[in-house]
Write a protein that holds these residues in place. Structure first.
Motif, PDB file in Angstrom:
ATOM      1  N   GLU A  79      51.821   3.735  33.593  1.00 38.38           N
ATOM      2  CA  GLU A  79      51.955   5.147  33.180  1.00 38.38           C
ATOM      3  C   GLU A  79      51.729   5.268  31.676  1.00 38.38           C
ATOM      4  O   GLU A  79      51.045   6.179  31.198  1.00 38.38           O
ATOM      5  N   LEU A  80      52.299   4.333  30.940  1.00 36.72           N
ATOM      6  CA  LEU A  80      52.179   4.395  29.478  1.00 36.72           C
ATOM      7  C   LEU A  80      50.738   4.105  29.025  1.00 36.72           C
ATOM      8  O   LEU A  80      50.225   4.758  28.116  1.00 36.72           O
ATOM      9  N   SER A  81      50.075   3.158  29.703  1.00 37.99           N
ATOM     10  CA  SER A  81      48.671   2.867  29.349  1.00 37.99           C
ATOM     11  C   SER A  81      47.810   4.104  29.568  1.00 37.99           C
ATOM     12  O   SER A  81      46.981   4.460  28.728  1.00 37.99           O
ATOM     13  N   ASP A  82      48.011   4.772  30.705  1.00 37.18           N
ATOM     14  CA  ASP A  82      47.273   6.015  30.981  1.00 37.18           C
ATOM     15  C   ASP A  82      47.588   7.077  29.933  1.00 37.18           C
ATOM     16  O   ASP A  82      46.739   7.884  29.563  1.00 37.18           O
ATOM     17  N   PHE A  83      48.829   7.096  29.468  1.00 31.52           N
ATOM     18  CA  PHE A  83      49.281   8.091  28.494  1.00 31.52           C
ATOM     19  C   PHE A  83      48.632   7.831  27.123  1.00 31.52           C
ATOM     20  O   PHE A  83      48.143   8.749  26.465  1.00 31.52           O
ATOM     21  N   VAL A  84      48.592   6.565  26.718  1.00 34.55           N
ATOM     22  CA  VAL A  84      47.999   6.212  25.413  1.00 34.55           C
ATOM     23  C   VAL A  84      46.477   6.389  25.455  1.00 34.55           C
ATOM     24  O   VAL A  84      45.858   6.821  24.482  1.00 34.55           O
ATOM     25  N   ALA A 140      51.229  24.720  23.121  1.00 36.57           N
ATOM     26  CA  ALA A 140      51.997  24.271  24.279  1.00 36.57           C
ATOM     27  C   ALA A 140      53.275  23.563  23.834  1.00 36.57           C
ATOM     28  O   ALA A 140      54.366  23.811  24.373  1.00 36.57           O
ATOM     29  N   SER A 141      53.138  22.723  22.832  1.00 34.07           N
ATOM     30  CA  SER A 141      54.292  21.955  22.381  1.00 34.07           C
ATOM     31  C   SER A 141      55.318  22.850  21.691  1.00 34.07           C
ATOM     32  O   SER A 141      56.525  22.723  21.920  1.00 34.07           O
ATOM     33  N   LEU A 142      54.828  23.804  20.860  1.00 30.91           N
ATOM     34  CA  LEU A 142      55.755  24.691  20.152  1.00 30.91           C
ATOM     35  C   LEU A 142      56.562  25.548  21.118  1.00 30.91           C
ATOM     36  O   LEU A 142      57.771  25.744  20.931  1.00 30.91           O
ATOM     37  N   SER A 143      55.901  26.038  22.181  1.00 27.49           N
ATOM     38  CA  SER A 143      56.672  26.912  23.077  1.00 27.49           C
ATOM     39  C   SER A 143      57.693  26.092  23.860  1.00 27.49           C
ATOM     40  O   SER A 143      58.790  26.575  24.148  1.00 27.49           O
ATOM     41  N   ARG A 144      57.370  24.839  24.136  1.00 28.92           N
ATOM     42  CA  ARG A 144      58.331  23.942  24.777  1.00 28.92           C
ATOM     43  C   ARG A 144      59.571  23.741  23.892  1.00 28.92           C
ATOM     44  O   ARG A 144      60.704  23.844  24.347  1.00 28.92           O
ATOM     45  N   ILE A 145      59.295  23.475  22.614  1.00 30.05           N
ATOM     46  CA  ILE A 145      60.399  23.231  21.671  1.00 30.05           C
ATOM     47  C   ILE A 145      61.207  24.507  21.447  1.00 30.05           C
ATOM     48  O   ILE A 145      62.440  24.487  21.432  1.00 30.05           O
ATOM     49  N   ALA A 146      60.489  25.646  21.317  1.00 26.75           N
ATOM     50  CA  ALA A 146      61.170  26.919  21.056  1.00 26.75           C
ATOM     51  C   ALA A 146      62.122  27.256  22.204  1.00 26.75           C
ATOM     52  O   ALA A 146      63.266  27.655  21.979  1.00 26.75           O
ATOM     53  N   LYS A 147      61.640  27.071  23.428  1.00 28.42           N
ATOM     54  CA  LYS A 147      62.466  27.389  24.606  1.00 28.42           C
ATOM     55  C   LYS A 147      63.704  26.510  24.638  1.00 28.42           C
ATOM     56  O   LYS A 147      64.793  26.958  24.988  1.00 28.42           O
ATOM     57  N   LYS A 148      63.518  25.243  24.276  1.00 25.03           N
ATOM     58  CA  LYS A 148      64.634  24.299  24.303  1.00 25.03           C
ATOM     59  C   LYS A 148      65.635  24.613  23.193  1.00 25.03           C
ATOM     60  O   LYS A 148      66.835  24.663  23.412  1.00 25.03           O
ATOM     61  N   GLN A 149      65.091  24.885  21.993  1.00 26.71           N
ATOM     62  CA  GLN A 149      65.957  25.061  20.825  1.00 26.71           C
ATOM     63  C   GLN A 149      66.677  26.408  20.826  1.00 26.71           C
ATOM     64  O   GLN A 149      67.797  26.504  20.378  1.00 26.71           O
ATOM     65  N   LEU A 204      53.692  -5.597  19.497  1.00 25.75           N
ATOM     66  CA  LEU A 204      54.565  -6.016  20.605  1.00 25.75           C
ATOM     67  C   LEU A 204      54.221  -5.278  21.897  1.00 25.75           C
ATOM     68  O   LEU A 204      54.270  -5.847  22.993  1.00 25.75           O
ATOM     69  N   LEU A 205      53.875  -3.993  21.776  1.00 25.12           N
ATOM     70  CA  LEU A 205      53.665  -3.158  22.964  1.00 25.12           C
ATOM     71  C   LEU A 205      52.361  -3.479  23.701  1.00 25.12           C
ATOM     72  O   LEU A 205      52.340  -3.578  24.926  1.00 25.12           O
ATOM     73  N   VAL A 206      51.266  -3.621  22.957  1.00 28.29           N
ATOM     74  CA  VAL A 206      49.955  -3.776  23.604  1.00 28.29           C
ATOM     75  C   VAL A 206      49.874  -5.087  24.411  1.00 28.29           C
ATOM     76  O   VAL A 206      49.447  -5.066  25.569  1.00 28.29           O
ATOM     77  N   PHE A 209      51.909   7.405  13.267  1.00 26.53           N
ATOM     78  CA  PHE A 209      52.761   8.217  14.142  1.00 26.53           C
ATOM     79  C   PHE A 209      52.587   7.757  15.593  1.00 26.53           C
ATOM     80  O   PHE A 209      51.634   7.057  15.922  1.00 26.53           O
ATOM     81  N   PHE A 210      53.463   8.252  16.471  1.00 24.44           N
ATOM     82  CA  PHE A 210      53.442   7.837  17.879  1.00 24.44           C
ATOM     83  C   PHE A 210      53.327   9.041  18.799  1.00 24.44           C
ATOM     84  O   PHE A 210      53.753  10.137  18.459  1.00 24.44           O
ATOM     85  N   ASN A 211      52.761   8.791  19.938  1.00 27.48           N
ATOM     86  CA  ASN A 211      52.426   9.833  20.907  1.00 27.48           C
ATOM     87  C   ASN A 211      53.533   9.978  21.956  1.00 27.48           C
ATOM     88  O   ASN A 211      53.895   8.977  22.560  1.00 27.48           O
ATOM     89  N   PRO A 212      54.062  11.163  22.225  1.00 28.14           N
ATOM     90  CA  PRO A 212      53.770  12.468  21.607  1.00 28.14           C
ATOM     91  C   PRO A 212      54.489  12.642  20.258  1.00 28.14           C
ATOM     92  O   PRO A 212      55.698  12.438  20.173  1.00 28.14           O
ATOM     93  N   VAL A 213      53.699  13.027  19.261  1.00 30.65           N
ATOM     94  CA  VAL A 213      54.221  13.096  17.889  1.00 30.65           C
ATOM     95  C   VAL A 213      55.478  13.969  17.760  1.00 30.65           C
ATOM     96  O   VAL A 213      56.427  13.572  17.097  1.00 30.65           O
ATOM     97  N   PRO A 214      55.523  15.152  18.393  1.00 26.51           N
ATOM     98  CA  PRO A 214      56.717  15.970  18.192  1.00 26.51           C
ATOM     99  C   PRO A 214      57.990  15.307  18.742  1.00 26.51           C
ATOM    100  O   PRO A 214      59.090  15.637  18.322  1.00 26.51           O
ATOM    101  N   GLN A 215      57.815  14.385  19.671  1.00 26.39           N
ATOM    102  CA  GLN A 215      58.960  13.803  20.365  1.00 26.39           C
ATOM    103  C   GLN A 215      59.355  12.434  19.812  1.00 26.39           C
ATOM    104  O   GLN A 215      60.532  12.089  19.802  1.00 26.39           O
TER     105      GLN A 215
END
Ligand code: CAA
Ligand code: NAD
Length: 302
Positions: free
Chosen positions: A248-253, A60-69, A210-212, A159-165
Protein backbone atom coordinates in the motif's frame (compact mmCIF):
# COMPACT_ATOMS: atom_id res chain seq x y z
CA UNK A 1 35.92 46.08 22.55
CA UNK A 2 34.48 43.31 20.42
CA UNK A 3 36.78 42.20 17.64
CA UNK A 4 34.83 39.06 17.15
CA UNK A 5 33.16 39.50 13.77
CA UNK A 6 30.39 36.97 13.71
CA UNK A 7 29.42 35.46 10.37
CA UNK A 8 25.89 34.70 11.53
CA UNK A 9 23.21 37.23 10.71
CA UNK A 10 20.71 38.39 13.31
CA UNK A 11 17.22 36.96 13.25
CA UNK A 12 15.57 40.15 11.96
CA UNK A 13 16.07 38.80 8.44
CA UNK A 14 14.14 35.59 9.00
CA UNK A 15 12.28 34.04 6.08
CA UNK A 16 8.89 35.51 5.10
CA UNK A 17 8.50 34.80 1.36
CA UNK A 18 8.84 31.30 -0.03
CA UNK A 19 8.75 30.14 -3.65
CA UNK A 20 8.03 26.48 -4.36
CA UNK A 21 8.97 25.04 -7.77
CA UNK A 22 6.70 22.14 -8.76
CA UNK A 23 2.98 21.99 -8.00
CA UNK A 24 2.74 18.19 -7.93
CA UNK A 25 1.98 15.98 -4.99
CA UNK A 26 4.84 17.31 -2.85
CA UNK A 27 5.06 20.88 -4.11
CA UNK A 28 1.35 21.52 -3.56
CA UNK A 29 1.59 20.08 -0.04
CA UNK A 30 4.58 22.28 0.83
CA UNK A 31 2.83 25.39 -0.57
CA UNK A 32 -0.25 24.62 1.50
CA UNK A 33 1.55 24.03 4.79
CA UNK A 34 3.67 27.16 4.35
CA UNK A 35 0.61 29.30 3.50
CA UNK A 36 -1.41 27.83 6.36
CA UNK A 37 1.32 28.98 8.73
CA UNK A 38 1.50 32.56 7.52
CA UNK A 39 4.27 32.53 4.92
CA UNK A 40 3.68 34.32 1.61
CA UNK A 41 4.10 31.60 -0.97
CA UNK A 42 4.52 31.53 -4.75
CA UNK A 43 3.76 28.22 -6.45
CA UNK A 44 5.58 27.79 -9.76
CA UNK A 45 5.09 25.15 -12.44
CA UNK A 46 5.83 25.01 -16.14
CA UNK A 47 2.21 25.01 -17.35
CA UNK A 48 -1.06 26.42 -16.07
CA UNK A 49 -2.64 22.95 -16.29
CA UNK A 50 -0.14 21.66 -13.70
CA UNK A 51 -0.82 24.68 -11.48
CA UNK A 52 -4.54 23.87 -11.64
CA UNK A 53 -3.79 20.29 -10.58
CA UNK A 54 -1.79 21.60 -7.64
CA UNK A 55 -4.61 23.94 -6.65
CA UNK A 56 -7.02 21.00 -6.62
CA UNK A 57 -4.70 19.04 -4.31
CA UNK A 58 -4.57 22.03 -1.95
CA UNK A 59 -8.35 22.58 -2.10
CA UNK A 60 -9.12 18.98 -1.20
CA UNK A 61 -6.66 18.91 1.66
CA UNK A 62 -7.68 22.31 3.06
CA UNK A 63 -11.36 21.42 3.19
CA UNK A 64 -10.48 18.17 4.96
CA UNK A 65 -8.46 20.05 7.57
CA UNK A 66 -11.05 22.83 7.91
CA UNK A 67 -13.86 20.34 8.55
CA UNK A 68 -11.77 18.54 11.14
CA UNK A 69 -10.49 21.67 12.88
CA UNK A 70 -13.71 23.71 12.91
CA UNK A 71 -16.32 20.92 13.00
CA UNK A 72 -19.76 22.50 12.31
CA UNK A 73 -18.54 26.12 12.30
CA UNK A 74 -18.84 26.89 8.59
CA UNK A 75 -17.73 30.52 8.93
CA UNK A 76 -14.47 29.55 10.58
CA UNK A 77 -13.93 26.85 7.97
CA UNK A 78 -14.43 29.39 5.21
CA UNK A 79 -12.21 31.98 6.79
CA UNK A 80 -9.40 29.42 7.37
CA UNK A 81 -9.53 28.39 3.71
CA UNK A 82 -9.70 31.99 2.44
CA UNK A 83 -6.84 33.18 4.66
CA UNK A 84 -4.65 30.31 3.46
CA UNK A 85 -5.42 31.05 -0.21
CA UNK A 86 -4.72 34.76 0.36
CA UNK A 87 -1.11 33.78 1.12
CA UNK A 88 -0.68 31.91 -2.19
CA UNK A 89 0.26 33.30 -5.63
CA UNK A 90 0.88 31.17 -8.70
CA UNK A 91 3.34 31.64 -11.56
CA UNK A 92 4.32 29.84 -14.76
CA UNK A 93 7.31 32.10 -15.45
CA UNK A 94 10.13 30.60 -13.43
CA UNK A 95 12.26 33.76 -13.42
CA UNK A 96 9.38 35.86 -12.09
CA UNK A 97 8.72 33.32 -9.35
CA UNK A 98 12.20 33.87 -7.94
CA UNK A 99 11.86 37.65 -7.62
CA UNK A 100 12.19 38.91 -4.07
CA UNK A 101 11.91 35.58 -2.39
CA UNK A 102 13.78 34.55 0.77
CA UNK A 103 13.65 30.81 0.23
CA UNK A 104 13.28 28.62 -2.84
CA UNK A 105 12.07 25.06 -2.26
CA UNK A 106 12.41 22.88 -5.34
CA UNK A 107 9.97 19.96 -5.66
CA UNK A 108 10.15 19.22 -9.40
CA UNK A 109 10.79 15.87 -11.11
CA UNK A 110 13.45 13.59 -9.60
CA UNK A 111 16.07 14.12 -12.29
CA UNK A 112 19.53 15.53 -11.54
CA UNK A 113 19.99 17.40 -14.80
CA UNK A 114 16.52 18.97 -14.68
CA UNK A 115 17.09 20.13 -11.10
CA UNK A 116 20.58 21.47 -11.93
CA UNK A 117 19.24 23.37 -14.94
CA UNK A 118 16.58 25.03 -12.81
CA UNK A 119 18.96 26.02 -10.01
CA UNK A 120 21.61 27.25 -12.45
CA UNK A 121 19.06 29.62 -13.93
CA UNK A 122 17.69 30.70 -10.54
CA UNK A 123 21.19 31.30 -9.13
CA UNK A 124 21.79 34.03 -11.71
CA UNK A 125 18.57 35.95 -11.06
CA UNK A 126 17.79 35.45 -7.36
CA UNK A 127 18.75 37.90 -4.59
CA UNK A 128 22.22 37.05 -3.24
CA UNK A 129 20.77 36.08 0.15
CA UNK A 130 17.97 33.82 -1.15
CA UNK A 131 18.36 30.33 0.30
CA UNK A 132 17.96 27.36 -2.06
CA UNK A 133 16.56 24.02 -0.89
CA UNK A 134 15.73 20.79 -2.66
CA UNK A 135 13.05 18.29 -1.65
CA UNK A 136 14.85 15.48 -3.50
CA UNK A 137 14.19 11.95 -2.21
CA UNK A 138 17.43 10.42 -3.33
CA UNK A 139 19.80 12.71 -5.22
CA UNK A 140 22.93 13.99 -3.43
CA UNK A 141 22.42 17.62 -2.38
CA UNK A 142 26.09 18.35 -3.18
CA UNK A 143 25.54 17.18 -6.79
CA UNK A 144 22.56 19.50 -7.24
CA UNK A 145 24.13 22.48 -5.46
CA UNK A 146 27.54 22.36 -7.14
CA UNK A 147 26.03 24.02 -10.22
CA UNK A 148 25.38 27.19 -8.16
CA UNK A 149 27.63 29.81 -6.63
CA UNK A 150 25.76 29.75 -3.34
CA UNK A 151 26.61 26.35 -1.91
CA UNK A 152 26.72 27.92 1.57
CA UNK A 153 23.07 28.89 1.09
CA UNK A 154 21.99 25.47 -0.19
CA UNK A 155 20.54 22.49 1.69
CA UNK A 156 18.11 19.61 1.44
CA UNK A 157 14.65 20.17 2.91
CA UNK A 158 12.92 16.82 2.67
CA UNK A 159 9.18 16.64 3.36
CA UNK A 160 7.03 13.49 3.49
CA UNK A 161 3.86 12.44 1.75
CA UNK A 162 1.15 13.52 2.59
CA UNK A 163 2.86 16.78 3.53
CA UNK A 164 -0.03 18.28 5.52
CA UNK A 165 -0.18 15.14 7.67
CA UNK A 166 3.44 14.00 8.11
CA UNK A 167 5.21 15.88 10.88
CA UNK A 168 8.83 15.34 9.83
CA UNK A 169 11.25 17.39 7.75
CA UNK A 170 14.80 16.17 7.17
CA UNK A 171 17.32 18.99 6.83
CA UNK A 172 20.35 17.90 4.84
CA UNK A 173 23.55 19.83 5.19
CA UNK A 174 26.26 19.41 2.61
CA UNK A 175 29.89 20.26 3.42
CA UNK A 176 29.40 23.91 2.57
CA UNK A 177 25.95 24.67 4.05
CA UNK A 178 26.48 27.56 6.48
CA UNK A 179 25.28 27.52 10.07
CA UNK A 180 23.14 30.60 9.30
CA UNK A 181 21.39 28.78 6.43
CA UNK A 182 20.86 25.72 8.58
CA UNK A 183 19.41 27.73 11.48
CA UNK A 184 17.04 29.57 9.13
CA UNK A 185 15.77 26.25 7.77
CA UNK A 186 15.26 24.90 11.29
CA UNK A 187 13.27 28.07 12.06
CA UNK A 188 11.14 27.75 8.88
CA UNK A 189 10.45 24.07 9.60
CA UNK A 190 9.27 24.84 13.13
CA UNK A 191 7.12 27.74 11.92
CA UNK A 192 5.47 25.25 9.54
CA UNK A 193 4.72 23.19 12.68
CA UNK A 194 6.97 20.35 11.59
CA UNK A 195 9.74 18.59 13.50
CA UNK A 196 13.21 18.92 11.95
CA UNK A 197 15.89 16.24 12.05
CA UNK A 198 19.34 16.63 10.56
CA UNK A 199 21.23 14.22 8.36
CA UNK A 200 24.47 14.28 6.39
CA UNK A 201 24.27 14.22 2.60
CA UNK A 202 24.12 10.41 2.37
CA UNK A 203 21.92 8.15 0.16
CA UNK A 204 18.28 8.26 1.29
CA UNK A 205 19.12 10.43 4.30
CA UNK A 206 17.41 8.80 7.34
CA UNK A 207 13.88 7.79 6.39
CA UNK A 208 14.35 6.53 2.83
CA UNK A 209 17.66 4.80 3.69
CA UNK A 210 15.68 2.58 6.08
CA UNK A 211 12.24 2.59 4.43
CA UNK A 212 13.09 1.83 0.79
CA UNK A 213 15.16 -1.36 1.46
CA UNK A 214 12.28 -2.55 3.67
CA UNK A 215 9.73 -1.93 0.90
CA UNK A 216 11.95 -3.73 -1.62
CA UNK A 217 12.40 -6.70 0.73
CA UNK A 218 8.61 -7.00 0.88
CA UNK A 219 8.41 -7.18 -2.92
CA UNK A 220 11.16 -9.84 -2.99
CA UNK A 221 9.34 -11.85 -0.31
CA UNK A 222 6.16 -11.89 -2.40
CA UNK A 223 8.10 -12.55 -5.61
CA UNK A 224 9.62 -15.68 -4.03
CA UNK A 225 6.05 -16.83 -3.32
CA UNK A 226 6.53 -16.95 0.46
CA UNK A 227 3.41 -14.90 1.25
CA UNK A 228 0.77 -12.96 -0.63
CA UNK A 229 0.84 -9.21 -1.10
CA UNK A 230 -2.32 -8.88 0.98
CA UNK A 231 -0.96 -11.00 3.84
CA UNK A 232 2.32 -9.10 3.94
CA UNK A 233 0.38 -5.82 4.18
CA UNK A 234 -1.90 -7.20 6.89
CA UNK A 235 1.10 -8.57 8.79
CA UNK A 236 3.00 -5.30 8.87
CA UNK A 237 -0.10 -3.29 9.84
CA UNK A 238 -1.30 -5.59 12.60
CA UNK A 239 2.02 -7.07 13.66
CA UNK A 240 4.30 -4.05 13.43
CA UNK A 241 1.88 -1.15 13.86
CA UNK A 242 2.51 0.40 10.43
CA UNK A 243 -0.32 2.67 9.18
CA UNK A 244 0.04 1.13 5.71
CA UNK A 245 1.47 -2.21 4.60
CA UNK A 246 4.57 -2.10 2.33
CA UNK A 247 2.60 -2.63 -0.91
CA UNK A 248 0.00 0.00 0.00
CA UNK A 249 2.80 2.38 0.91
CA UNK A 250 4.77 1.64 -2.29
CA UNK A 251 1.66 2.41 -4.35
CA UNK A 252 1.19 5.58 -2.28
CA UNK A 253 4.77 6.82 -2.79
CA UNK A 254 4.77 5.87 -6.52
CA UNK A 255 6.48 2.85 -8.06
CA UNK A 256 8.40 5.04 -10.54
CA UNK A 257 9.77 7.07 -7.63
CA UNK A 258 10.85 3.91 -5.80
CA UNK A 259 12.41 2.44 -8.94
CA UNK A 260 14.35 5.62 -9.61
CA UNK A 261 15.62 5.68 -6.01
CA UNK A 262 16.81 2.04 -6.15
CA UNK A 263 18.30 2.39 -9.65
CA UNK A 264 20.12 5.56 -8.58
CA UNK A 265 21.58 3.91 -5.49
CA UNK A 266 22.71 0.90 -7.52
CA UNK A 267 24.58 3.15 -9.95
CA UNK A 268 26.03 5.13 -7.06
CA UNK A 269 27.52 1.97 -5.51
CA UNK A 270 27.48 3.27 -1.94
CA UNK A 271 24.81 0.89 -0.63
CA UNK A 272 25.12 -2.87 -0.15
CA UNK A 273 24.40 -4.43 -3.61
CA UNK A 274 21.87 -6.95 -2.26
CA UNK A 275 19.64 -4.16 -0.95
CA UNK A 276 19.44 -2.46 -4.34
CA UNK A 277 19.40 -5.47 -6.69
CA UNK A 278 16.87 -5.07 -9.55
CA UNK A 279 13.39 -6.46 -8.89
CA UNK A 280 11.58 -7.85 -11.93
CA UNK A 281 8.09 -7.28 -10.50
CA UNK A 282 8.79 -3.58 -9.84
CA UNK A 283 10.44 -3.04 -13.23
CA UNK A 284 7.51 -4.75 -15.02
CA UNK A 285 4.85 -2.67 -13.26
CA UNK A 286 6.66 0.59 -14.08
CA UNK A 287 7.08 -0.51 -17.71
CA UNK A 288 3.32 -1.15 -17.91
CA UNK A 289 2.65 2.35 -16.55
CA UNK A 290 1.29 0.93 -13.29
CA UNK A 291 2.86 3.51 -11.03
CA UNK A 292 0.63 3.16 -7.97
CA UNK A 293 -2.30 5.22 -6.75
CA UNK A 294 -1.58 8.19 -9.00
CA UNK A 295 -2.01 6.09 -12.16
CA UNK A 296 -5.00 4.07 -10.89
CA UNK A 297 -3.03 0.83 -10.50
CA UNK A 298 0.19 -0.54 -9.05
CA UNK A 299 0.39 -3.54 -6.76
CA UNK A 300 -3.33 -2.89 -6.24
CA UNK A 301 -6.03 -1.40 -8.47
CA UNK A 302 -7.66 1.88 -7.36
N1 CAA B 1 -4.36 16.49 3.82
C1 CAA B 1 -4.88 16.72 5.02
N2 CAA B 1 -5.18 15.75 5.90
C2 CAA B 1 -4.94 14.48 5.53
C3 CAA B 1 -4.38 14.15 4.28
C4 CAA B 1 -4.09 15.22 3.41
N3 CAA B 1 -3.55 15.03 2.19
N4 CAA B 1 -4.26 12.82 4.21
C5 CAA B 1 -4.71 12.32 5.36
N5 CAA B 1 -5.12 13.32 6.16
C6 CAA B 1 -5.68 13.20 7.51
C7 CAA B 1 -7.13 12.84 7.57
O1 CAA B 1 -7.96 13.98 7.56
C8 CAA B 1 -7.23 12.09 8.88
O2 CAA B 1 -7.32 12.97 9.98
P1 CAA B 1 -8.05 12.48 11.35
O3 CAA B 1 -7.50 11.14 11.70
O4 CAA B 1 -7.66 13.54 12.33
O5 CAA B 1 -9.48 12.46 10.99
C9 CAA B 1 -5.89 11.41 9.01
O6 CAA B 1 -5.02 12.10 8.13
C10 CAA B 1 -5.97 9.98 8.62
O7 CAA B 1 -6.50 9.92 7.29
P2 CAA B 1 -7.48 8.78 6.79
O8 CAA B 1 -8.39 8.35 7.92
O9 CAA B 1 -8.10 9.20 5.51
O10 CAA B 1 -6.55 7.61 6.38
P3 CAA B 1 -5.47 6.86 7.21
O11 CAA B 1 -5.84 6.72 8.63
O12 CAA B 1 -5.19 5.67 6.40
O13 CAA B 1 -4.19 7.83 7.16
C11 CAA B 1 -2.15 8.41 6.17
C12 CAA B 1 -3.64 8.23 5.97
C13 CAA B 1 -1.87 9.61 7.07
C14 CAA B 1 -1.57 8.65 4.80
C15 CAA B 1 -1.57 7.11 6.86
O14 CAA B 1 -2.02 5.98 6.19
C16 CAA B 1 -0.06 7.10 6.90
O15 CAA B 1 0.58 7.70 7.75
N6 CAA B 1 0.55 6.35 5.95
C17 CAA B 1 2.01 6.25 5.84
C18 CAA B 1 2.52 7.43 5.07
C19 CAA B 1 4.00 7.44 4.96
O16 CAA B 1 4.72 6.58 5.45
N7 CAA B 1 4.52 8.48 4.29
C20 CAA B 1 5.92 8.61 4.02
C21 CAA B 1 6.22 8.06 2.65
S1 CAA B 1 7.91 8.17 2.27
C22 CAA B 1 8.13 9.73 1.70
O17 CAA B 1 7.24 10.54 1.59
C23 CAA B 1 9.54 10.10 1.39
C24 CAA B 1 9.98 9.97 0.00
O18 CAA B 1 10.94 10.68 -0.34
C25 CAA B 1 9.43 8.99 -0.98
P1 NAD C 1 5.15 15.19 -9.23
O1 NAD C 1 5.47 14.49 -10.50
O2 NAD C 1 3.83 14.98 -8.58
O3 NAD C 1 5.33 16.77 -9.44
C1 NAD C 1 6.41 17.36 -10.08
C2 NAD C 1 5.95 18.69 -10.68
O4 NAD C 1 7.11 19.44 -11.09
C3 NAD C 1 5.06 18.53 -11.92
O5 NAD C 1 3.87 19.26 -11.75
C4 NAD C 1 5.92 19.13 -13.05
O6 NAD C 1 5.17 19.77 -14.06
C5 NAD C 1 6.76 20.13 -12.27
N1 NAD C 1 7.98 20.56 -12.94
C6 NAD C 1 8.83 19.85 -13.71
N2 NAD C 1 9.85 20.63 -14.14
C7 NAD C 1 9.65 21.87 -13.61
C8 NAD C 1 10.34 23.11 -13.66
N3 NAD C 1 11.48 23.24 -14.34
N4 NAD C 1 9.84 24.17 -12.98
C9 NAD C 1 8.69 24.06 -12.27
N5 NAD C 1 7.99 22.91 -12.19
C10 NAD C 1 8.46 21.84 -12.83
O7 NAD C 1 6.36 14.80 -8.24
P2 NAD C 1 6.35 14.72 -6.62
O8 NAD C 1 5.96 13.36 -6.19
O9 NAD C 1 5.67 15.93 -6.10
O10 NAD C 1 7.93 14.84 -6.33
C11 NAD C 1 8.62 16.05 -6.43
C12 NAD C 1 9.97 15.92 -5.73
O11 NAD C 1 9.76 15.55 -4.36
C13 NAD C 1 10.91 14.86 -6.31
O12 NAD C 1 12.23 15.30 -6.20
C14 NAD C 1 10.66 13.66 -5.41
O13 NAD C 1 11.74 12.78 -5.36
C15 NAD C 1 10.46 14.34 -4.07
N6 NAD C 1 9.68 13.59 -3.07
C16 NAD C 1 8.63 12.80 -3.44
C17 NAD C 1 7.91 12.11 -2.46
C18 NAD C 1 6.74 11.24 -2.82
O14 NAD C 1 6.29 10.45 -1.97
N7 NAD C 1 6.19 11.33 -4.01
C19 NAD C 1 8.23 12.29 -1.11
C20 NAD C 1 9.30 13.15 -0.77
C21 NAD C 1 10.02 13.80 -1.76
Amino acid sequence: LNNNFSTTTPNNNSIQNITVYGSGLMGAGIVQVAAQNGFKVTMVDIEQAFIEKGKKIIDASLSRIAKKQFKDDENSQKSFIETTWSNIKTETNSEKGAENTDLIIEAIVENLETKQNLFKKLDKISKPNTIFASNTSSLPISEISKITERQDKFAGLHFFNPVPQMKLVEIIKNDQTSEDTYQKLVDVTKRMKKTPVTCKDTPGFIVNRLLVPYLMEAVRLAERGEATTEDIDTAMKLGAGMPMGPFELSDFVGLDTLKSIVDGWRKDGKIDAGLVAPIKKLDDLVKEGKLGRKSGAGFYTY
